[in-house]
Design an enzyme around this catalytic site. Structure first.
Site, mmCIF file in Angstrom:
data_model
loop_
_atom_site.group_PDB
_atom_site.id
_atom_site.type_symbol
_atom_site.label_atom_id
_atom_site.label_comp_id
_atom_site.label_asym_id
_atom_site.label_seq_id
_atom_site.Cartn_x
_atom_site.Cartn_y
_atom_site.Cartn_z
ATOM 1 N N ARG A 154 0.849 -1.174 0.000
ATOM 2 C CA ARG A 154 0.000 0.000 0.000
ATOM 3 C C ARG A 154 0.886 1.226 0.000
ATOM 4 O O ARG A 154 1.682 1.422 0.911
ATOM 5 C CB ARG A 154 -0.872 -0.052 1.260
ATOM 6 C CG ARG A 154 -2.016 0.896 1.237
ATOM 7 C CD ARG A 154 -2.891 0.639 2.432
ATOM 8 N NE ARG A 154 -2.260 1.040 3.683
ATOM 9 C CZ ARG A 154 -2.938 1.414 4.755
ATOM 10 N NH1 ARG A 154 -4.251 1.398 4.744
ATOM 11 N NH2 ARG A 154 -2.323 1.771 5.852
ATOM 12 N N THR B 216 -0.678 7.620 -1.032
ATOM 13 C CA THR B 216 -1.994 7.551 -1.705
ATOM 14 C C THR B 216 -2.883 6.492 -1.090
ATOM 15 O O THR B 216 -4.091 6.481 -1.324
ATOM 16 C CB THR B 216 -1.815 7.211 -3.190
ATOM 17 O OG1 THR B 216 -1.256 5.886 -3.270
ATOM 18 C CG2 THR B 216 -0.892 8.192 -3.881
ATOM 19 N N ASP C 259 1.318 -2.049 12.360
ATOM 20 C CA ASP C 259 1.675 -2.541 11.023
ATOM 21 C C ASP C 259 1.972 -4.037 11.108
ATOM 22 O O ASP C 259 2.987 -4.451 11.680
ATOM 23 C CB ASP C 259 2.905 -1.783 10.505
ATOM 24 C CG ASP C 259 3.191 -2.131 9.052
ATOM 25 O OD1 ASP C 259 3.333 -3.333 8.734
ATOM 26 O OD2 ASP C 259 3.248 -1.203 8.221
ATOM 27 N N ASP D 297 5.399 -5.339 9.573
ATOM 28 C CA ASP D 297 6.570 -4.957 10.371
ATOM 29 C C ASP D 297 6.635 -5.752 11.675
ATOM 30 O O ASP D 297 7.704 -6.181 12.105
ATOM 31 C CB ASP D 297 6.540 -3.452 10.677
ATOM 32 C CG ASP D 297 6.949 -2.630 9.469
ATOM 33 O OD1 ASP D 297 7.627 -3.176 8.580
ATOM 34 O OD2 ASP D 297 6.581 -1.441 9.405
HETATM 35 C C1 PRP Z 1 -0.830 -4.007 4.882
HETATM 36 C C2 PRP Z 1 -1.697 -5.201 5.165
HETATM 37 C C3 PRP Z 1 -2.611 -5.218 3.970
HETATM 38 C C4 PRP Z 1 -2.805 -3.749 3.690
HETATM 39 C C5 PRP Z 1 -4.137 -3.344 4.234
HETATM 40 O O1 PRP Z 1 0.160 -4.306 3.990
HETATM 41 O O2 PRP Z 1 -0.956 -6.395 5.336
HETATM 42 O O3 PRP Z 1 -2.055 -5.873 2.829
HETATM 43 O O4 PRP Z 1 -1.769 -3.054 4.373
HETATM 44 O O5 PRP Z 1 -4.422 -2.045 3.903
HETATM 45 P P1 PRP Z 1 -5.613 -1.650 2.912
HETATM 46 O O6 PRP Z 1 -6.799 -2.489 3.298
HETATM 47 O O7 PRP Z 1 -5.821 -0.189 3.189
HETATM 48 O O8 PRP Z 1 -5.165 -1.903 1.508
HETATM 49 P P2 PRP Z 1 1.311 -3.251 3.566
HETATM 50 O O9 PRP Z 1 0.874 -2.450 2.395
HETATM 51 O O10 PRP Z 1 1.770 -2.515 4.781
HETATM 52 O O11 PRP Z 1 2.436 -4.208 3.005
HETATM 53 P P3 PRP Z 1 3.334 -5.282 3.781
HETATM 54 O O12 PRP Z 1 2.439 -6.457 4.126
HETATM 55 O O13 PRP Z 1 4.371 -5.653 2.779
HETATM 56 O O14 PRP Z 1 3.911 -4.647 5.026
HETATM 57 N N1 URA Z 2 -1.928 -2.256 7.356
HETATM 58 C C1 URA Z 2 -1.495 -2.675 8.570
HETATM 59 O O1 URA Z 2 -0.540 -3.472 8.657
HETATM 60 N N2 URA Z 2 -2.115 -2.204 9.670
HETATM 61 C C2 URA Z 2 -3.143 -1.354 9.590
HETATM 62 O O2 URA Z 2 -3.696 -0.973 10.645
HETATM 63 C C3 URA Z 2 -3.582 -0.931 8.323
HETATM 64 C C4 URA Z 2 -2.954 -1.400 7.222
#
Ligand code: PRP
Ligand code: URA
Length: 210
Positions: free
Chosen positions: A105, A109, A201, A204
């Protein structure tokens, strides 16, 4: 019609999720708990899978008994955080094939950016569970489900640990045919698109990258 939302209120799931939410829970415990909750959730989700009768010979007698029938299962983690849900599910369903969708994400944006997609060759014949611990705006899950549908797959469910109402609405609007399974439905999103109260997150915390 809107996709149904199933919230798991099993005490074990709720207990483990509460520990995951705690800011003081470290990466090792976070990873183990996500693994365990994923297994418990899929145990509940698969409750209504079709079965068929077979005959087996026990050491004592011949008997009629039941085994799984119908479509096999595929699991599709959204990278990265969805990876933390794979092992627990595969322990219960060892024959499940695994596809991967790479999305992140954009922090400004909040739009999903795709970087990888590899599904099982027979994905369209399977019940597919899309895995991601967090359903925030719903943008990532909605995009992932669209990619999967473009490959002619239509038996799709979404499995999340925590969802925001905004994410649920987004999936119900974009993909009304998809059932959504969550361990908790939280209050809202904050101005950065994080789920409140959520768990921070997920990627992370799972991989120790922050
Ligand atoms: C996080 C989470 C989802 C997304 C959710 O991933 O694991 O995939 O955000 O957010 P949304 O519903 O608003 O799209 P992130 O983009 O942080 O990637 P990552 O898993 O690689 O840390
Ligand atoms: N992605 C995450 O990992 N945590 C949140 O709360 C939202 C998006």
């Amino acid at each position: 019609m809107e996709g149904r939302v199933h919230i798991f209120d099993h005490p074990l799931i709720q207990h483990k999720l509460s520990i995951m939410r705690d800011v003081n829970t470290g990466t090792k415990e976070f990873r183990e708990l996500l693994d365990e909750i994923s297994m418990l959730m899929v145990y509940e989700i698969t409750r209504d899978l079709p079965t068929e009768e077979i005959e087996v010979e026990t050491p004592v007698a011949r008997m009629k008994t039941r085994v799984l029938a119908g479509r096999p299962i595929g699991i599709i983690p959204i990278l990265r955080a969805g990876l933390g849900m794979v092992d627990g599910i595969q322990r219960l369903i060892p024959n499940a094939k695994v596809g991967h969708i790479g999305l992140y994400r954009d922090p400004l944006t909040l739009q999903p950016v795709e970087y990888y997609c590899k599904l099982p060759a027979d994905a369209e014949q399977r019940f597919l569970f899309v895995l991601d611990p967090m359903l925030a705006t719903g943008g990532s899950a909605s995009a992932a489900i669209s990619f999967i549908k473009q490959r002619n797959c239509h038996n799709i469910s979404l499995v999340n640990l925590i969802a925001a109402p905004e994410g649920i609405k987004r999936i119900q609007n974009d993909h009304p045919d998809v059932d959504i399974y969550v361990a908790a439905l939280d209050e809202k999103l904050n101005e950065h698109g994080y789920i409140v109260p959520g768990l921070g997150d997920a990627g992370d915390r799972l991989f120790g990258t922050k």
